[in-house]
Design an enzyme around this catalytic site. Structure first.
Site, PDB file in Angstrom:
ATOM      1  N   HIS A   1       3.260   0.049  12.942  1.00 30.91           N
ATOM      2  CA  HIS A   1       3.480   0.052  11.497  1.00 30.91           C
ATOM      3  C   HIS A   1       2.174   0.289  10.743  1.00 30.91           C
ATOM      4  CE1 HIS A   1       6.032  -0.862   8.078  1.00 30.91           C
ATOM      5  NE2 HIS A   1       5.085  -1.649   7.598  1.00 30.91           N
TER       6      HIS A   1
ATOM      7  N   GLU B   1       3.383   1.965  -1.523  1.00 35.44           N
ATOM      8  CA  GLU B   1       3.864   2.317  -2.865  1.00 35.44           C
ATOM      9  C   GLU B   1       2.742   2.869  -3.756  1.00 35.44           C
ATOM     10  OE1 GLU B   1       5.096  -0.612  -1.283  1.00 35.44           O
ATOM     11  OE2 GLU B   1       6.864   0.634  -0.896  1.00 35.44           O
TER      12      GLU B   1
ATOM     13  N   ALA C   1       0.821  -1.216   0.000  1.00 32.22           N
ATOM     14  CA  ALA C   1       0.000   0.000   0.000  1.00 32.22           C
ATOM     15  C   ALA C   1       0.854   1.264   0.000  1.00 32.22           C
ATOM     16  CB  ALA C   1      -0.916  -0.011   1.217  1.00 32.22           C
TER      17      ALA C   1
ATOM     18  N   VAL D   1      -4.569  -3.042   4.193  1.00 33.58           N
ATOM     19  CA  VAL D   1      -3.669  -3.018   5.342  1.00 33.58           C
ATOM     20  C   VAL D   1      -4.428  -3.596   6.538  1.00 33.58           C
ATOM     21  CG1 VAL D   1      -2.019  -1.643   6.655  1.00 33.58           C
ATOM     22  CG2 VAL D   1      -2.745  -0.860   4.408  1.00 33.58           C
TER      23      VAL D   1
ATOM     24  N   PHE E   1     -10.202   5.911  -3.853  1.00 33.71           N
ATOM     25  CA  PHE E   1      -9.486   5.378  -2.694  1.00 33.71           C
ATOM     26  C   PHE E   1     -10.063   4.016  -2.321  1.00 33.71           C
ATOM     27  CE2 PHE E   1      -8.988   5.292   2.016  1.00 33.71           C
ATOM     28  CZ  PHE E   1      -7.609   5.346   2.076  1.00 33.71           C
TER      29      PHE E   1
ATOM     30  N   GLY F   1       0.463  -6.030  15.458  1.00 34.55           N
ATOM     31  CA  GLY F   1       0.703  -5.646  16.841  1.00 34.55           C
ATOM     32  C   GLY F   1       1.637  -4.456  17.000  1.00 34.55           C
TER      33      GLY F   1
HETATM   34  N1  INI Z   1       1.492  -3.257   2.987  1.00 31.80           N
HETATM   35  C1  INI Z   1       0.190  -3.508   2.714  1.00 31.80           C
HETATM   36  O1  INI Z   1      -0.282  -3.233   1.599  1.00 31.80           O
HETATM   37  N2  INI Z   1      -0.593  -4.073   3.668  1.00 31.80           N
HETATM   38  C2  INI Z   1      -0.111  -4.394   4.908  1.00 31.80           C
HETATM   39  O2  INI Z   1      -0.907  -4.909   5.746  1.00 31.80           O
HETATM   40  C3  INI Z   1       1.251  -4.123   5.220  1.00 31.80           C
HETATM   41  N3  INI Z   1       1.774  -4.429   6.523  1.00 31.80           N
HETATM   42  O3  INI Z   1       1.048  -4.963   7.360  1.00 31.80           O
HETATM   43  O4  INI Z   1       2.959  -4.188   6.789  1.00 31.80           O
HETATM   44  C4  INI Z   1       2.041  -3.534   4.208  1.00 31.80           C
HETATM   45  N4  INI Z   1       3.335  -3.253   4.430  1.00 31.80           N
HETATM   46  C5  INI Z   1       4.290  -3.024   3.363  1.00 31.80           C
HETATM   47  C6  INI Z   1       4.323  -1.557   2.908  1.00 31.80           C
HETATM   48  O5  INI Z   1       3.137  -1.166   2.243  1.00 31.80           O
HETATM   49  C7  INI Z   1       5.491  -1.336   1.938  1.00 31.80           C
HETATM   50  O6  INI Z   1       5.333  -2.142   0.802  1.00 31.80           O
HETATM   51  C8  INI Z   1       6.857  -1.660   2.571  1.00 31.80           C
HETATM   52  O7  INI Z   1       7.008  -0.978   3.793  1.00 31.80           O
HETATM   53  C9  INI Z   1       8.008  -1.255   1.614  1.00 31.80           C
HETATM   54  O8  INI Z   1       7.971   0.137   1.295  1.00 31.80           O
END
Ligand code: INI
Length: 161
Positions: A91, A61, A59, A84, A116, A88
């Site tokens: 993040h 990106e 997400a 997303v 969105f 816990g």
């Molecule tokens: N990205 C998501 O699309 N959903 C998630 O639940 C998620 N969690 O839980 O971490 C998530 N993380 C990755 C983030 O979007 C980036 O791709 C990563 O941080 C690299 O930039």
């Protein structure tokens, strides 16, 4: 069940070109969002060749990819899809807030509808409830479908202005 009730059939979207940007994180969910969005677009007369699909890792990106797509000047709207799920750690909150802010910024800065379609849920069950298989049961809620209808409504609105 979804509360969004667009005036289906009143969209002026002939020839519209639409980009769908979808995140691969939580792919089982985001693929259902994608199906919902694609079905809604095709149902409203958007031809498959006028729909381009881009995949991003997560997400976070989505905003940058949406910005790149918007700057191409090729599209009448973008549909951003992701999921997303709360873990816990803080993040979740960072990813949700930055993705939301970024997508909103792209829409305003690029003057382009960016729908969105980001699910932000406490658990997998909630995410599943909001990304129902629309071919299986028409009454299933699917936020991808809703985002697509929003994009069509905004294209239609922009054509009136
Ligand atoms: N990205 C998501 O699309 N959903 C998630 O639940 C998620 N969690 O839980 O971490 C998530 N993380 C990755 C983030 O979007 C980036 O791709 C990563 O941080 C690299 O930039």
């Amino acid at each position: 069940m979804s509360e969004y009730r667009p005036d289906e059939g009143s969209f002026n979207v002939g020839g519209a070109r639409i980009a769908i940007v979808v995140a691969r994180w939580n792919g089982n969910i985001t693929e259902n969002l994608l199906n919902g969005a694609q079905h809604a677009l095709v149902r409203h007369g958007i031809t498959e060749s006028d729909i381009d699909l881009l995949r991003v890792p997560g997400a976070f990106e989505l905003p940058l990819a949406c910005q790149k797509v918007a700057k191409s000047g090729t599209y009448d709207a973008i549909i951003a899809l992701g999921c997303v799920i709360r873990g816990g750690t803080p993040h979740f909150d960072y990813v949700c807030s930055e993705t939301t802010r970024g997508i909103g910024e792209v829409a305003l800065n690029e003057n382009l509808p960016v729908a969105f379609g980001l699910l932000t849920t406490d658990n997998l069950e909630q995410a599943e409830d909001r990304s129902g298989d629309i071919s299986e049961n028409k009454n299933h809620e699917n936020k991808g479908e809703e985002a697509a209808l929003t994009a069509l409504e905004m294209i239609s609105l922009f054509r009136q202005l």
